[in-house]
Motif scaffolding. Structure first.
Motif, PDB file in Angstrom:
ATOM      1  N   VAL A   1      -0.893  -1.347 -14.260  1.00 46.48           N
ATOM      2  CA  VAL A   1      -1.734  -0.235 -13.841  1.00 46.48           C
ATOM      3  C   VAL A   1      -2.593   0.194 -15.021  1.00 46.48           C
ATOM      4  O   VAL A   1      -2.086   0.412 -16.123  1.00 46.48           O
ATOM      5  N   THR A   2      -3.895   0.295 -14.801  1.00 50.15           N
ATOM      6  CA  THR A   2      -4.808   0.697 -15.864  1.00 50.15           C
ATOM      7  C   THR A   2      -5.802   1.720 -15.339  1.00 50.15           C
ATOM      8  O   THR A   2      -5.950   1.914 -14.131  1.00 50.15           O
ATOM      9  N   ASP A   3      -6.502   2.381 -16.265  1.00 52.07           N
ATOM     10  CA  ASP A   3      -7.549   3.319 -15.884  1.00 52.07           C
ATOM     11  C   ASP A   3      -8.842   2.571 -15.621  1.00 52.07           C
ATOM     12  O   ASP A   3      -9.059   1.474 -16.126  1.00 52.07           O
TER      13      ASP A   3
ATOM     14  N   ARG B   1      -7.857   4.861 -10.986  1.00 51.68           N
ATOM     15  CA  ARG B   1      -6.821   3.955 -11.460  1.00 51.68           C
ATOM     16  C   ARG B   1      -6.845   2.659 -10.649  1.00 51.68           C
ATOM     17  O   ARG B   1      -7.217   2.659  -9.477  1.00 51.68           O
TER      18      ARG B   1
ATOM     19  N   SER C   1      -4.677  -1.349 -10.194  1.00 49.09           N
ATOM     20  CA  SER C   1      -3.427  -2.065 -10.442  1.00 49.09           C
ATOM     21  C   SER C   1      -3.551  -3.505  -9.986  1.00 49.09           C
ATOM     22  O   SER C   1      -4.344  -3.833  -9.096  1.00 49.09           O
TER      23      SER C   1
END
Length: 238
Positions: A159-161, A148, A150
């Motif tokens: 926040v992203t994968d 992850r 951010s």
């Protein structure tokens, strides 16, 4: 005797007068930056631990409390140990992609296969200077535990994968790719989305939550060198 004292006093007065009339000259330097068409520059400069008496920089001890996710059961809320400086300048809107592999043992090869790799968090701090004159502190990070990432612009956080972007041959199969759009939502102040600005800051390291202080101190991790490769790519936004 009185005459000698008088002469000494006159000499002292002349010396004081001479010092008062001294013109001191100082010099400073600065850099003029400009660009034409599409141009971008990205620099990463590792900090040598010896230059700051081992308080920051690399190499460092993996058992150092600075880089632990928690110490004696208390969570480390800081970003970890500062290990590098970085800077970027671009006159077009851009994306940053980062590909990172876990920290792994590089000692005896027969033994290395049995030593688990170590997940970590890298946090990038920077001051964003825009063409419209605005300045903003930006912080972005990725965590290999959970893949992850951010981005924080002031109080706003995204926040992203992690996303696979780089070709497989650019790093080991165990690496993870992360994508950052640092200018998303920014009023950059130029027509057609063009960006002329700069980023300057530092990079900090600490282990992920799944790496414990006790585990690092155990026989699981032998004495020796540990390393990880991190690739950072600056790309013009299409």
């Amino acid at each position: 005797m009185k005459r000698i004292m008088l002469i000494s006093m006159i000499m002292m007065s002349l010396a004081a007068l001479s010092a008062a009339e001294t013109n001191w000259e100082f010099s400073r330097s600065f850099t003029i930056q400009a660009g034409r068409d599409t141009v971008a520059s990205l620099e990463i400069t590792p900090i040598s631990a010896q230059t700051e008496n081992y308080r920051i920089g690399m190499p460092f001890n993996i058992e150092d409390t600075q880089v632990q996710s928690s110490v004696n059961g208390v969570a480390n809320l800081g970003s970890g140990r500062t290990i590098a400086n970085w800077s970027l300048i671009s006159n077009t809107n851009f994306d940053l992609t980062i590909q990172a592999e876990p920290l792994h043992y590089t000692g005896d090869q027969a033994e290395a296969a049995d030593v688990p790799s170590l997940n970590y968090i890298l946090t990038f701090f920077c001051n964003l200077t825009l063409a419209n004159g605005n300045q903003e502190s930006v912080e972005f990070s990725f965590d290999l535990n959970g893949s992850r990432c951010s981005t924080n612009h002031g109080e706003a956080s995204t926040v992203t994968d992690g996303v696979s972007i780089f070709p497989a041959e650019s790093a080991s199969a165990s690496s993870t790719q992360f994508y950052f759009d640092l200018l998303k939502g920014e009023n950059i102040g130029l027509e057609q989305g063009a960006f002329i600005g700069s980023l300057d800051g530092t990079i900090a390291f600490k282990f992920s939550d799944d790496v414990t202080q006790a585990e690092l101190a155990s026989d699981t991790y032998p004495a020796g060198s540990y390393e990880a490769l991190v690739y950072i790519r600056l790309k013009e936004k299409e």
